[in-house]
Design an enzyme around this catalytic site. Structure first.
Site, PDB file in Angstrom:
ATOM      1  N   ASP A   1      -0.968  57.591   7.315  1.00 48.94           N
ATOM      2  CA  ASP A   1       0.020  56.997   6.454  1.00 48.94           C
ATOM      3  C   ASP A   1       0.778  58.077   6.025  1.00 48.94           C
ATOM      4  OD1 ASP A   1       0.982  55.322   4.741  1.00 48.94           O
ATOM      5  OD2 ASP A   1      -0.060  55.947   2.893  1.00 48.94           O
ATOM      6  N   HIS A   2       2.006  57.933   5.850  1.00 47.00           N
ATOM      7  CA  HIS A   2       3.316  58.890   5.260  1.00 47.00           C
ATOM      8  C   HIS A   2       3.201  60.184   6.090  1.00 47.00           C
ATOM      9  CE1 HIS A   2       4.796  57.110   1.512  1.00 47.00           C
ATOM     10  NE2 HIS A   2       3.619  56.472   1.313  1.00 47.00           N
TER      11      HIS A   2
ATOM     12  N   HIS B   1       4.253  50.130  -1.043  1.00 42.93           N
ATOM     13  CA  HIS B   1       3.512  51.092  -1.540  1.00 42.93           C
ATOM     14  C   HIS B   1       3.304  51.326  -3.053  1.00 42.93           C
ATOM     15  CE1 HIS B   1       4.667  53.633   2.445  1.00 42.93           C
ATOM     16  NE2 HIS B   1       4.173  52.145   2.595  1.00 42.93           N
TER      17      HIS B   1
ATOM     18  N   ASN C   1      -0.392  48.531  -0.263  1.00 40.32           N
ATOM     19  CA  ASN C   1      -1.264  49.751  -0.157  1.00 40.32           C
ATOM     20  C   ASN C   1      -1.844  50.078  -1.480  1.00 40.32           C
ATOM     21  OD1 ASN C   1      -0.026  49.816   2.267  1.00 40.32           O
ATOM     22  ND2 ASN C   1       0.937  52.053   2.028  1.00 40.32           N
ATOM     23  N   VAL C   2      -2.908  50.736  -1.465  1.00 36.91           N
ATOM     24  CA  VAL C   2      -3.502  50.948  -2.809  1.00 36.91           C
ATOM     25  C   VAL C   2      -4.290  52.207  -2.287  1.00 36.91           C
ATOM     26  CG1 VAL C   2      -5.679  50.389  -4.351  1.00 36.91           C
ATOM     27  CG2 VAL C   2      -4.125  48.535  -3.321  1.00 36.91           C
TER      28      VAL C   2
ATOM     29  N   THR D   1      -4.470  55.091  -5.700  1.00 37.02           N
ATOM     30  CA  THR D   1      -4.860  55.765  -6.991  1.00 37.02           C
ATOM     31  C   THR D   1      -5.887  54.915  -7.632  1.00 37.02           C
ATOM     32  OG1 THR D   1      -2.702  56.692  -7.248  1.00 37.02           O
ATOM     33  CG2 THR D   1      -3.869  56.508  -9.005  1.00 37.02           C
TER      34      THR D   1
END
Length: 296
Positions: A84-85, A211, A233-234, A236
């Protein structure tokens, strides 16, 4: 069971107008919690390793990736692994041999033309390796000579016409869109632009990704799926659950020194969060498959 592929999970979700939950992992406890929560809900899941998580692990991708693969292969639900990212091309090129079936290449902070060129090159490489690729487009940067606006900055929005052109010219398989969510929110107070989501879903023929979903209340999450989001997307929310549980445990047991005790309650809290998110999305299944006798 063998690793699932992100592309197959999202293609099926798009066909059924549902969504796949994707959770960011940092530790082995995250890995185990996400799989346990998905097994409880009886639904496929995506494990995501971000470039930031790799940096936290000393820049080494393989230890966490191999742990995730080993756990996924023993899961009773389909599990896919997603990088990711990614901004580093060097990290991107490790994905194919580390068990990942998909990557999110993040050049959204660049001016539009540079973002497109970098993403096109990343997509060409990913497809040559059999990888499925996601990208992100917020507000097109460089307007009136200003810097690019981060896709998760307040007020950032993805323009449907620009998104259609970007997907066609870059060749990506999915697009993360800016419709009002923000990364790293610790309160669930964000509100999505549902009219914009409707227009994006009509304009694009690839799965849409959301996101920063930890900051959304339940109603916004379910409305996002109804409106056309295919991957949620999870990250936190898991860290909030883990940290809160550990704080409570240590407050009640100030003399505790065995890390297994407090990491265990943290892992359990994360698993409960995973199952809750999946149920909110409306994608929970009838339950997990039984484990084979050899999985003792």
């Amino acid at each position: 069971m063998p690793l699932a592929t992100t592309g197959a999970l999202l293609t099926r979700a798009a066909e059924t107008r549902s969504a796949v939950a994707a959770f960011n992992i940092i530790t082995l406890e995250h890995v185990e919690a996400v799989i346990t929560g998905a097994e409880t809900a009886g639904t496929p899941v995506v494990l995501q390793v971000s470039e930031n998580a790799v940096a936290f692990r000393g820049g080494r991708l393989l230890p966490l990736a191999r742990a995730a693969v080993a756990a996924a292969e023993r899961a009773r639900v389909p599990v896919a692994l997603h990088l990711d990212h990614v901004q580093s091309d060097a990290l991107l090129r490790q994905a194919a041999t580390a068990g990942f079936s998909s990557v999110m290449y993040d050049a959204a902070g660049l001016p539009y033309a540079e973002n497109l060129a970098a993403t096109r090159a990343a997509a060409d490489w990913a497809h040559s390796q059999g990888l499925w690729i996601e990208a992100e487009l917020g507000e097109i940067g460089g307007k009136r000579g200003g810097p690019p606006l981060d896709a998760h900055a307040p007020g950032a929005r993805t323009d449907p016409a620009a998104a259609r052109a970007f997907v066609a010219d870059s060749g990506v398989d999915a697009l993360a869109v800016a419709i009002g969510s923000t990364h790293a929110m610790t309160t669930r107070t964000a509100a999505l632009d549902h009219d914009l989501l409707k227009r994006l879903a009509a304009a694009l023929d690839v799965p849409l990704v959301l996101h920063g979903s930890s900051g959304l209340p339940d109603g916004e999450l379910t409305a996002a799926v109804t409106g056309g989001i295919t991957k949620i997307n999870v990250g936190t929310a898991l860290n909030i659950a883990m940290t809160g549980a550990i704080r409570d445990f240590l407050a009640a047991h100030p003399d505790a020194v065995d890390s297994r005790a407090y990491l265990g309650v943290g892992r359990e809290a994360m698993a409960e969060t995973v199952a809750r998110v999946i149920r909110v999305l409306g994608t929970a299944g009838p339950g997990p498959r039984p484990r084979a006798a050899v999985d003792s």
